[in-house]
Design a protein around this motif. Structure first.
Motif, PDB file in Angstrom:
ATOM      1  N   VAL A 227       0.944  -1.228  -0.408  1.00  0.00           N
ATOM      2  CA  VAL A 227       0.409  -0.035   0.369  1.00  0.00           C
ATOM      3  C   VAL A 227       0.875   1.327   0.044  1.00  0.00           C
ATOM      4  CG1 VAL A 227      -1.856   0.982   0.842  1.00  0.00           C
ATOM      5  CG2 VAL A 227      -1.741  -0.786   1.514  1.00  0.00           C
ATOM      6  N   LYS A 228       0.637   2.393  -1.159  1.00  0.00           N
ATOM      7  CA  LYS A 228       1.148   3.220  -1.059  1.00  0.00           C
ATOM      8  C   LYS A 228       0.108   4.650  -0.703  1.00  0.00           C
ATOM      9  CE  LYS A 228       5.829   2.369  -2.060  1.00  0.00           C
ATOM     10  NZ  LYS A 228       6.703   2.319  -1.238  1.00  0.00           N
ATOM     11  N   VAL A 229       0.054   5.805  -0.066  1.00  0.00           N
ATOM     12  CA  VAL A 229      -0.105   6.561   0.367  1.00  0.00           C
ATOM     13  C   VAL A 229       1.007   8.044  -0.212  1.00  0.00           C
ATOM     14  CG1 VAL A 229      -0.792   8.568   1.719  1.00  0.00           C
ATOM     15  CG2 VAL A 229      -0.687   5.742   2.368  1.00  0.00           C
ATOM     16  N   VAL A 230       0.174   8.104  -1.456  1.00  0.00           N
ATOM     17  CA  VAL A 230       0.654   9.281  -1.962  1.00  0.00           C
ATOM     18  C   VAL A 230       0.490  10.975  -1.461  1.00  0.00           C
ATOM     19  CG1 VAL A 230       1.216  10.460  -4.785  1.00  0.00           C
ATOM     20  CG2 VAL A 230       0.424   8.108  -4.388  1.00  0.00           C
ATOM     21  N   PRO A 231       1.367  12.115  -1.441  1.00  0.00           N
ATOM     22  CA  PRO A 231       0.977  13.345  -0.272  1.00  0.00           C
ATOM     23  C   PRO A 231       0.530  14.192  -1.502  1.00  0.00           C
ATOM     24  CG  PRO A 231       3.398  12.871   0.176  1.00  0.00           C
ATOM     25  CD  PRO A 231       1.948  11.746  -1.080  1.00  0.00           C
ATOM     26  N   GLN A 232      -0.307  14.894  -1.040  1.00  0.00           N
ATOM     27  CA  GLN A 232      -0.731  16.288  -2.488  1.00  0.00           C
ATOM     28  C   GLN A 232       0.025  16.554  -2.843  1.00  0.00           C
ATOM     29  OE1 GLN A 232      -3.550  16.599  -2.760  1.00  0.00           O
ATOM     30  NE2 GLN A 232      -4.045  18.347  -4.742  1.00  0.00           N
TER      31      GLN A 232
ATOM     32  N   GLU B  42       3.270  13.374  -7.613  1.00  0.00           N
ATOM     33  CA  GLU B  42       3.047  11.496  -8.027  1.00  0.00           C
ATOM     34  C   GLU B  42       3.957  10.782  -8.324  1.00  0.00           C
ATOM     35  OE1 GLU B  42      -0.216  14.402 -11.393  1.00  0.00           O
ATOM     36  OE2 GLU B  42       1.341  13.862 -11.835  1.00  0.00           O
ATOM     37  N   TYR B  43       3.777  10.292  -8.011  1.00  0.00           N
ATOM     38  CA  TYR B  43       4.750   8.524  -8.549  1.00  0.00           C
ATOM     39  C   TYR B  43       4.256   8.589  -9.633  1.00  0.00           C
ATOM     40  CZ  TYR B  43       5.432   9.029  -2.925  1.00  0.00           C
ATOM     41  OH  TYR B  43       5.690   8.984  -2.012  1.00  0.00           O
TER      42      TYR B  43
ATOM     43  N   ARG C 257       1.885   3.218 -14.308  1.00  0.00           N
ATOM     44  CA  ARG C 257       1.156   4.111 -14.656  1.00  0.00           C
ATOM     45  C   ARG C 257       1.829   5.282 -13.835  1.00  0.00           C
ATOM     46  NH1 ARG C 257       0.083   0.191 -11.080  1.00  0.00           N
ATOM     47  NH2 ARG C 257      -0.331   0.486  -8.462  1.00  0.00           N
ATOM     48  N   THR C 258       1.183   6.410 -13.431  1.00  0.00           N
ATOM     49  CA  THR C 258       1.380   7.347 -12.918  1.00  0.00           C
ATOM     50  C   THR C 258       0.471   7.237 -11.240  1.00  0.00           C
ATOM     51  OG1 THR C 258       1.997   8.736 -13.699  1.00  0.00           O
ATOM     52  CG2 THR C 258       1.896   9.914 -12.417  1.00  0.00           C
ATOM     53  N   LEU C 259       0.962   7.090 -10.166  1.00  0.00           N
ATOM     54  CA  LEU C 259       0.216   7.258  -8.423  1.00  0.00           C
ATOM     55  C   LEU C 259      -0.210   8.825  -8.116  1.00  0.00           C
ATOM     56  CD1 LEU C 259       1.729   4.593  -6.545  1.00  0.00           C
ATOM     57  CD2 LEU C 259       0.486   4.283  -7.968  1.00  0.00           C
ATOM     58  N   THR C 260      -1.370   9.255  -8.455  1.00  0.00           N
ATOM     59  CA  THR C 260      -2.123  10.124  -8.024  1.00  0.00           C
ATOM     60  C   THR C 260      -2.668  10.702  -6.487  1.00  0.00           C
ATOM     61  OG1 THR C 260      -4.043   9.581  -7.803  1.00  0.00           O
ATOM     62  CG2 THR C 260      -3.328  10.458 -10.389  1.00  0.00           C
ATOM     63  N   PRO C 261      -2.735  11.290  -5.844  1.00  0.00           N
ATOM     64  CA  PRO C 261      -2.227  11.949  -4.710  1.00  0.00           C
ATOM     65  C   PRO C 261      -3.216  10.938  -3.639  1.00  0.00           C
ATOM     66  CG  PRO C 261      -2.044  13.573  -5.294  1.00  0.00           C
ATOM     67  CD  PRO C 261      -2.696  13.062  -6.711  1.00  0.00           C
ATOM     68  N   GLY C 262      -2.772   9.825  -3.092  1.00  0.00           N
ATOM     69  CA  GLY C 262      -4.178   8.998  -2.025  1.00  0.00           C
ATOM     70  C   GLY C 262      -3.961   8.379  -1.516  1.00  0.00           C
ATOM     71  N   LEU C 263      -4.154   6.312  -1.496  1.00  0.00           N
ATOM     72  CA  LEU C 263      -4.588   5.271  -1.281  1.00  0.00           C
ATOM     73  C   LEU C 263      -4.254   4.821  -2.714  1.00  0.00           C
ATOM     74  CD1 LEU C 263      -3.676   3.181   0.970  1.00  0.00           C
ATOM     75  CD2 LEU C 263      -5.583   2.612   0.787  1.00  0.00           C
ATOM     76  N   ASN C 264      -2.841   3.657  -2.257  1.00  0.00           N
ATOM     77  CA  ASN C 264      -2.884   2.945  -3.940  1.00  0.00           C
ATOM     78  C   ASN C 264      -2.555   1.873  -3.552  1.00  0.00           C
ATOM     79  OD1 ASN C 264      -2.712   5.190  -6.578  1.00  0.00           O
ATOM     80  ND2 ASN C 264      -2.013   6.320  -4.710  1.00  0.00           N
TER      81      ASN C 264
ATOM     82  N   ILE D  98       7.166  -6.431  -8.394  1.00  0.00           N
ATOM     83  CA  ILE D  98       6.462  -6.490  -9.564  1.00  0.00           C
ATOM     84  C   ILE D  98       6.765  -5.291 -10.451  1.00  0.00           C
ATOM     85  CG2 ILE D  98       4.980  -7.230 -11.782  1.00  0.00           C
ATOM     86  CD1 ILE D  98       3.581  -9.846 -10.316  1.00  0.00           C
ATOM     87  N   ASP D  99       5.786  -4.187  -9.439  1.00  0.00           N
ATOM     88  CA  ASP D  99       5.638  -2.862  -9.295  1.00  0.00           C
ATOM     89  C   ASP D  99       6.223  -2.146  -8.844  1.00  0.00           C
ATOM     90  OD1 ASP D  99       3.654  -2.967 -11.044  1.00  0.00           O
ATOM     91  OD2 ASP D  99       2.579  -2.919 -10.100  1.00  0.00           O
ATOM     92  N   SER D 100       6.989  -1.212  -8.475  1.00  0.00           N
ATOM     93  CA  SER D 100       8.173  -0.035  -7.956  1.00  0.00           C
ATOM     94  C   SER D 100       8.029   1.226  -8.818  1.00  0.00           C
ATOM     95  CB  SER D 100       9.825  -1.024  -8.672  1.00  0.00           C
ATOM     96  OG  SER D 100      10.152  -0.556  -9.639  1.00  0.00           O
ATOM     97  N   VAL D 101       8.033   1.995  -7.806  1.00  0.00           N
ATOM     98  CA  VAL D 101       8.210   2.859  -7.646  1.00  0.00           C
ATOM     99  C   VAL D 101       9.672   3.901  -8.240  1.00  0.00           C
ATOM    100  CG1 VAL D 101       7.874   5.609  -6.578  1.00  0.00           C
ATOM    101  CG2 VAL D 101       6.734   3.297  -6.077  1.00  0.00           C
TER     102      VAL D 101
END
Length: 358
Positions: free
Chosen positions: A2-7, A10-11, A21-28, A34-37
């Motif tokens: 679980v990744k929490v992205v601040p306001q 973008e990750y 993909r690009t993670l937006t602010p919030g819970l991801n 398999i997936d890495s930032v």
């Protein structure tokens, strides 16, 4: 995972080494192993101050320029994969563009054209960094430092320019002061001339009114030739009263005046009191005023004193020390006897003097 992205962050996520993909602010949610930032991108506006850069101007002077850059990331994927380090790329692009812009200007132009330089830098950087996903919002020149020798020369030039301006302002002030002083003197002279003119006009009007009043009074009194002759006789001592008079020339008209004076005085002396009263009453019957009657009485009362004044005036007019009219007549006879080309006016003067004595 679980990744929490601040306001405003973008990750960039890769799956098995490839952009996913690009993670937006919030819970991801990410798939473990398999997936890495790959990159965490801050979407806020960034302010970067670059160190001073030496730049050569068109007049071959080396100046040191500090720049401040404002930018923000608008596309996280391109900012991650289009350039290795967008911050370093922006710095180098700013330095090269600044050298190109400053190299076409001289020192004085570079110091006075900061707005133009900023606009040129912003246009070039925005166009180049657009494909990197970067938006350059503002470029500012923080400082332009010329060499110490150039700064000293510029200070001297500025001091001389300020001295020149001060001299010009002083001259302008002196000019305006002289102009205002001249204007004031001009207006004062005009006002003085106007006042003098008004004074002369009023004085002339007063004199004209006084003369008119005297003339009207004379016409109202209706004096005869005897009174006028008496007045002329009274004026003779004043004419000859000057102490600097060594020689006084007798006018030809004096004989006629003396003849009139003699006749007037003779007639007035032979006039009895009853005749005088009759004359005053006759004149009063012709609508004469009380002032005129009083003037005539005064003239008649002064007739006796006029005989003595006539003799004295005759002596003063002739310049002869004798005090009697008879002696004056004897002198005139002597002058006529010794002058072969005697003028008839002498005989008239002698006759007038004899008439005056009688």
């Amino acid at each position: 995972m679980v990744k929490v992205v601040p306001q405003q962050v973008e990750y960039v996520v890769e799956r098995l080494g490839k952009y996913s993909r690009t993670l937006t602010p919030g819970l991801n949610i990410l798939v473990p192993f398999i997936d890495s930032v790959r990159n965490k991108v801050d979407k806020r506006e960034v302010v970067v101050s670059f160190p001073p850069q030496p730049v050569i101007t068109s007049d071959n002077l080396v100046v040191s320029i500090d720049t401040v850059l404002y930018f923000k990331v608008v596309d996280s994927v391109r900012a991650t994969y289009e350039i290795f380090s967008y911050l370093q790329g922006i710095e180098q692009l700013t330095v090269t563009t600044l050298r190109n812009v400053i190299g076409s200007l001289d020192l004085e132009k570079a110091l006075t054209s900061r707005d133009e330089i900023n606009r040129h830098l912003s246009g070039v950087l925005d166009e180049t960094t657009g494909r990197w996903g970067i938006k350059v919002t503002r470029v500012e020149l923080k400082a332009i430092e010329p060499p110490p020798s150039i700064r000293d020369s510029m200070e001297k030039q500025m001091r001389a320019e300020r001295d020149r301006r001060a001299a010009i302002l002083h001259a302008e002030g002196l000019k305006q002061s002289q102009i205002l002083t001249a204007e004031g003197e001009k207006q004062a002279a005009v006002l003085r001339a106007e006042g003098d003119r008004q004074s002369r006009i009023l004085t002339a009007e007063g004199q004209a009114k006084a003369i008119r009043t005297v003339v009207d009074s004379i016409h109202a009194a209706n004096p005869d030739s005897k009174v006028m002759a008496y007045q002329y006789l009274q004026s003779l001592p004043q004419i000859a009263a000057g102490q600097s008079n060594k020689l006084w020339i007798l006018p030809v008209e004096l004989t006629k005046a003396l003849e009139g004076i003699g006749g007037a005085l003779g007639g007035m002396s032979q006039m009895s009191d009853a005749a005088r009263a009759t004359l005053v009453e006759a004149n009063a019957n012709h609508d004469e005023s009380a002032e005129v009657i009083e003037a005539r009485r005064s003239a008649e009362d002064a007739a006796a004193a006029a005989n003595a004044e006539a003799a004295a005036a005759s002596a003063q007019v002739s310049g002869h020390p004798k005090a009697t009219v008879g002696e004056l007549i004897a002198d005139l006879d002597a002058v006529t006897a010794h002058d072969p080309s005697h003028d008839p006016s002498h005989e008239a003067s002698r006759d007038a003097s004899r008439e005056l004595e009688r």
